[in-house]
Design a protein around this motif. Structure first.
Motif, PDB file in Angstrom:
ATOM      1  N   ALA A 214       3.557   9.957 -23.668  1.00 31.51           N
ATOM      2  CA  ALA A 214       4.781  10.071 -21.681  1.00 31.51           C
ATOM      3  C   ALA A 214       5.468  11.462 -21.705  1.00 31.51           C
ATOM      4  O   ALA A 214       6.076  12.327 -21.115  1.00 31.51           O
ATOM      5  N   CYS A 215       5.684  11.661 -23.188  1.00 32.83           N
ATOM      6  CA  CYS A 215       6.408  13.756 -23.214  1.00 32.83           C
ATOM      7  C   CYS A 215       6.281  14.547 -23.137  1.00 32.83           C
ATOM      8  O   CYS A 215       6.477  15.634 -22.291  1.00 32.83           O
ATOM      9  N   VAL A 216       4.626  14.555 -23.227  1.00 31.64           N
ATOM     10  CA  VAL A 216       3.941  15.512 -22.551  1.00 31.64           C
ATOM     11  C   VAL A 216       3.237  15.393 -21.363  1.00 31.64           C
ATOM     12  O   VAL A 216       3.298  16.324 -20.473  1.00 31.64           O
ATOM     13  N   ASP A 217       2.284  14.213 -21.162  1.00 32.42           N
ATOM     14  CA  ASP A 217       1.107  13.885 -19.834  1.00 32.42           C
ATOM     15  C   ASP A 217       2.491  13.837 -18.680  1.00 32.42           C
ATOM     16  O   ASP A 217       2.341  13.428 -17.662  1.00 32.42           O
ATOM     17  N   GLY A 218       3.753  12.963 -19.078  1.00 32.67           N
ATOM     18  CA  GLY A 218       4.473  12.306 -18.377  1.00 32.67           C
ATOM     19  C   GLY A 218       6.090  13.184 -18.267  1.00 32.67           C
ATOM     20  O   GLY A 218       5.983  13.813 -18.026  1.00 32.67           O
ATOM     21  N   PRO A 219       6.938  12.253 -17.976  1.00 37.00           N
ATOM     22  CA  PRO A 219       6.932  10.749 -17.874  1.00 37.00           C
ATOM     23  C   PRO A 219       7.081  10.226 -16.968  1.00 37.00           C
ATOM     24  O   PRO A 219       7.224   8.601 -17.135  1.00 37.00           O
ATOM     25  N   HIS A 220       6.093  10.522 -15.989  1.00 37.12           N
ATOM     26  CA  HIS A 220       6.520  10.049 -14.162  1.00 37.12           C
ATOM     27  C   HIS A 220       4.338   9.974 -14.543  1.00 37.12           C
ATOM     28  O   HIS A 220       3.694  11.128 -14.955  1.00 37.12           O
ATOM     29  N   PHE A 221       4.772   9.075 -13.992  1.00 34.51           N
ATOM     30  CA  PHE A 221       2.858   8.072 -13.824  1.00 34.51           C
ATOM     31  C   PHE A 221       2.885   7.834 -12.381  1.00 34.51           C
ATOM     32  O   PHE A 221       3.998   7.009 -11.778  1.00 34.51           O
ATOM     33  N   ASP A 222       1.765   7.037 -11.830  1.00 35.42           N
ATOM     34  CA  ASP A 222       1.343   6.394 -10.996  1.00 35.42           C
ATOM     35  C   ASP A 222       1.243   5.265 -11.378  1.00 35.42           C
ATOM     36  O   ASP A 222       1.088   4.293 -12.130  1.00 35.42           O
ATOM     37  N   GLY A 223       2.345   4.470 -10.918  1.00 38.28           N
ATOM     38  CA  GLY A 223       3.092   3.141 -11.563  1.00 38.28           C
ATOM     39  C   GLY A 223       1.918   1.640 -11.064  1.00 38.28           C
ATOM     40  O   GLY A 223       1.486   1.340 -11.642  1.00 38.28           O
ATOM     41  N   HIS A 224       1.108   2.454  -9.837  1.00 45.32           N
ATOM     42  CA  HIS A 224      -0.228   1.305 -10.042  1.00 45.32           C
ATOM     43  C   HIS A 224      -1.083   1.300 -11.249  1.00 45.32           C
ATOM     44  O   HIS A 224      -1.606   0.471 -11.120  1.00 45.32           O
ATOM     45  N   LYS A 225      -0.785   1.873 -12.015  1.00 46.06           N
ATOM     46  CA  LYS A 225      -1.700   2.459 -12.876  1.00 46.06           C
ATOM     47  C   LYS A 225      -1.255   1.967 -14.397  1.00 46.06           C
ATOM     48  O   LYS A 225      -1.875   1.647 -15.158  1.00 46.06           O
ATOM     49  N   VAL A 226      -0.475   1.914 -14.591  1.00 43.97           N
ATOM     50  CA  VAL A 226       0.631   1.987 -15.524  1.00 43.97           C
ATOM     51  C   VAL A 226       0.335   0.102 -16.690  1.00 43.97           C
ATOM     52  O   VAL A 226       0.687  -0.860 -15.380  1.00 43.97           O
ATOM     53  N   ASP A 227      -0.441  -0.017 -17.799  1.00 43.57           N
ATOM     54  CA  ASP A 227      -0.162  -1.229 -18.259  1.00 43.57           C
ATOM     55  C   ASP A 227       1.287  -0.939 -19.041  1.00 43.57           C
ATOM     56  O   ASP A 227       1.860  -1.223 -19.817  1.00 43.57           O
ATOM     57  N   PHE A 228       2.694  -1.881 -18.009  1.00 42.27           N
ATOM     58  CA  PHE A 228       3.565  -2.008 -18.563  1.00 42.27           C
ATOM     59  C   PHE A 228       3.456  -2.657 -19.644  1.00 42.27           C
ATOM     60  O   PHE A 228       4.737  -2.867 -20.279  1.00 42.27           O
ATOM     61  N   ASP A 229       2.422  -3.961 -19.161  1.00 34.97           N
ATOM     62  CA  ASP A 229       3.151  -5.256 -20.298  1.00 34.97           C
ATOM     63  C   ASP A 229       2.515  -4.378 -21.601  1.00 34.97           C
ATOM     64  O   ASP A 229       3.414  -4.941 -22.839  1.00 34.97           O
ATOM     65  N   GLU A 230       1.919  -3.715 -22.345  1.00 28.87           N
ATOM     66  CA  GLU A 230       1.447  -2.926 -23.764  1.00 28.87           C
ATOM     67  C   GLU A 230       2.873  -2.139 -23.994  1.00 28.87           C
ATOM     68  O   GLU A 230       3.184  -2.408 -24.858  1.00 28.87           O
ATOM     69  N   LEU A 231       3.609  -1.332 -22.543  1.00 25.51           N
ATOM     70  CA  LEU A 231       4.815  -0.981 -23.085  1.00 25.51           C
ATOM     71  C   LEU A 231       5.895  -1.768 -23.045  1.00 25.51           C
ATOM     72  O   LEU A 231       6.314  -1.132 -24.237  1.00 25.51           O
TER      73      LEU A 231
ATOM     74  N   ASP B   8       1.154  -1.067   0.105  1.00 23.15           N
ATOM     75  CA  ASP B   8       0.091  -0.416  -0.105  1.00 23.15           C
ATOM     76  C   ASP B   8       0.658   1.067   0.048  1.00 23.15           C
ATOM     77  O   ASP B   8       0.477   2.326   0.655  1.00 23.15           O
ATOM     78  N   LEU B   9       2.427   1.056  -0.814  1.00 23.91           N
ATOM     79  CA  LEU B   9       2.639   2.258  -0.918  1.00 23.91           C
ATOM     80  C   LEU B   9       3.031   2.721  -2.044  1.00 23.91           C
ATOM     81  O   LEU B   9       3.093   1.951  -3.340  1.00 23.91           O
ATOM     82  N   PRO B  10       2.407   4.166  -2.360  1.00 20.10           N
ATOM     83  CA  PRO B  10       2.200   4.957  -3.104  1.00 20.10           C
ATOM     84  C   PRO B  10       3.511   4.841  -4.520  1.00 20.10           C
ATOM     85  O   PRO B  10       4.554   5.610  -3.665  1.00 20.10           O
ATOM     86  N   THR B  11       3.543   4.899  -5.386  1.00 20.92           N
ATOM     87  CA  THR B  11       4.989   4.650  -6.461  1.00 20.92           C
ATOM     88  C   THR B  11       4.706   5.472  -7.872  1.00 20.92           C
ATOM     89  O   THR B  11       3.709   5.584  -8.299  1.00 20.92           O
ATOM     90  N   ILE B  12       5.503   6.113  -7.621  1.00 23.70           N
ATOM     91  CA  ILE B  12       5.733   6.807  -8.595  1.00 23.70           C
ATOM     92  C   ILE B  12       7.748   6.252 -10.011  1.00 23.70           C
ATOM     93  O   ILE B  12       8.055   6.097  -9.659  1.00 23.70           O
ATOM     94  N   VAL B  13       6.853   5.930 -11.529  1.00 20.45           N
ATOM     95  CA  VAL B  13       7.657   5.344 -11.930  1.00 20.45           C
ATOM     96  C   VAL B  13       7.927   6.468 -13.360  1.00 20.45           C
ATOM     97  O   VAL B  13       7.412   7.467 -13.383  1.00 20.45           O
ATOM     98  N   SER B  14       8.732   6.942 -13.388  1.00 20.25           N
ATOM     99  CA  SER B  14       9.521   7.564 -14.812  1.00 20.25           C
ATOM    100  C   SER B  14       9.497   6.174 -16.203  1.00 20.25           C
ATOM    101  O   SER B  14      10.115   5.165 -16.109  1.00 20.25           O
ATOM    102  N   LEU B  15       8.597   6.701 -16.942  1.00 16.30           N
ATOM    103  CA  LEU B  15       8.321   5.439 -18.064  1.00 16.30           C
ATOM    104  C   LEU B  15       9.294   6.757 -19.088  1.00 16.30           C
ATOM    105  O   LEU B  15       9.874   7.527 -19.435  1.00 16.30           O
TER     106      LEU B  15
END
Ligand code: NAD
Ligand code: FES
Length: 276
Positions: free
Chosen positions: A237-254, A205-212
Motif C-alpha cells: 500500500a505504501c508504494v502501490d497505493g494507498p488507493h486501489f480499486d475497492g472492488h478488487k481489494v481482499d478486505f477480510d485478509e486486511l 456497477d459504480l467504480p469505487t476507489i478506496v484508501s487503505l
C-alpha cells in the motif's frame, strides 16, 4: 525539525489537527499522499494522512486520532514545539480525471483523507457529493470544509444525534434510489465501512476507489508490513497505493492483518497514560 504552527482539537474524543512547517513536502504533495513521522529520536514511525497542504505557506496539516502511545505523544505537543522527522510525500501519485459526479464517502477519521482526495477531484472539474458519517455528532470532523468543497453534503450519525440517522451506506442507498447520477465513488474510513460500500457499489456497477491504511513501517516498499491483496495480486500500500480499486481489494485478509497489533496498541496507550 518541523515546527508545529497550529494545533486544534477537532472533537472531544482525541481527534487532533496539527499544522506543521514542511515547505519541501507542501510544494510536492498531491491529494491522497501521506507522510511518515517520528516524534522524537526514539519514537516509532507513524504513517499519517494529510488533510490539506499549503504550498505558499509551506505547511501541511495532519489529522489523527489518539490510538496508542505514539499518537498520544504527538497529541501532547504544543504549538511552537517540533517533530523530529517527517518523510514524504509518500504513496503513489493519483490521476484525477473528470468523470462527472464523484460521491465521496467518509467515515470517522477517514473524512480527513477523503477531503484531501476530493480536492483532487474538484481540481479536475468534477461535481462532488459528500457523504460523511460518525458514530455521534461530537465525533464528526470537517463538516464545514466539506460544505465548502462539495456541491452537496449528507451527514449521517449512527445514533441519530445529528443529520440523517444511520450509516453512510444508508445515505448512499438513498442517493441511488433517488436516481442521482453517480460516476465514481471514493470511500475512506474503517475497513468494515469500505467493504460495505464496495459490496453496494458493485451491485450499482459504480467504480469505487478506496484508501487503505494497513500497518506501515518503512513506507518505502521494503519491509512488507503494508502487504495487501488486490485483484489476486500482492501489493504494498505504501508504494502501490494507498488507493486501489475497492472492488478488487481482499478486505477480510486486511482486517486480519490490521488486528495483529491492536491489543498491543491499547496496552501501550494504557501504560503510557498510567505513567502520566
Ligand atoms: P467509526 O467506527 O466511528 O465509523 C465511522 C462511520 O463509518 C460510521 O459512523 C458509519 O457511518 C460508517 N460505518 C462504520 N461501520 C460500518 C459498516 N459496517 N457498514 C457501513 N458503514 C459503516 O470510525 P472511526 O472509529 O472514526 O474509525 C475510523 C477508521 O478509519 C479507523 O479504523 C482508521 O484506521 C480508519 N482510517 C482510515 C484511513 C484510510 O486512509 N483508509 C484514514 C484514516 C482513518
Ligand atoms: Fe513497508 Fe509498505 S510500509 S513495505
Amino acid at each position: 525539525m518541523f515546527t508545529i504552527v497550529d494545533r486544534q482539537e477537532l472533537t472531544k474524543r482525541d481527534m487532533i489537527s496539527l499544522t506543521v512547517e514542511a515547505p519541501a513536502i507542501a510544494r510536492r504533495i498531491r491529494p491522497g499522499q501521506f507522510v511518515i513521522l517520528r516524534v522524537n529520536e526514539t519514537g516509532e514511525r507513524l504513517p499519517l494522512t494529510v488533510a490539506y497542504s499549503d504550498a505558499v505557506a509551506g505547511t501541511i496539516t495532519i489529522i489523527f486520532q489518539v490510538v496508542g502511545k505514539s499518537t498520544a505523544l504527538l497529541a501532547s505537543l504544543p504549538i511552537g514545539d517540533a517533530i523530529r522527522d517527517l518523510a514524504g510525500p509518500l504513496g503513489a501519485v493519483m490521476e484525477f480525471e473528470n468523470v462527472g459526479t464523484v460521491v465521496g464517502i467518509g467515515g470517522g477519521s477517514g473524512i480527513a483523507v477523503l477531503h484531501h482526495l476530493l480536492i483532487g477531484y474538484r481540481e479536475a472539474g468534477n461535481r462532488l457529493i459528500g457523504v460523511i458519517g460518525a458514530r455521534e455528532k461530537d465525533l464528526l470532523i470537517l463538516e464545514n470544509e466539506m460544505n465548502r468543497l462539495c456541491d452537496r453534503v449528507i451527514v449521517t450519525t449512527d445514533d441519530g444525534s445529528y443529520g440523517m440517522h444511520g450509516l453512510v451506506t444508508d445515505a448512499l442507498k438513498d442517493l441511488e434510489e433517488q436516481g442521482e447520477r453517480l460516476d465514481l465513488a471514493v470511500a475512506v474510513g474503517p475497513l468494515v465501512m469500505m467493504r460495505a460500500v464496495c459490496q453496494m457499489t458493485r451491485l450499482y456497477d459504480l467504480p469505487t476507489i478506496v484508501s487503505l491504511n494497513p500497518i506501515m513501517i518503512d513506507g518505502t516498499g521494503m519491509c512488507g508490513g503494508c502487504r495487501c491483496t488486490v485483484g489476486g495480486e500482492r501489493k504494498f500500500a505504501c508504494v502501490d497505493g494507498p488507493h486501489f480499486d475497492g472492488h478488487k481489494v481482499d478486505f477480510d485478509e486486511l482486517m486480519r492483518r490490521n488486528a495483529t497489533y491492536s491489543r498491543d496498541e491499547r496496552l501501550s496507550l494504557l501504560s503510557s497514560v498510567r505513567r502520566g
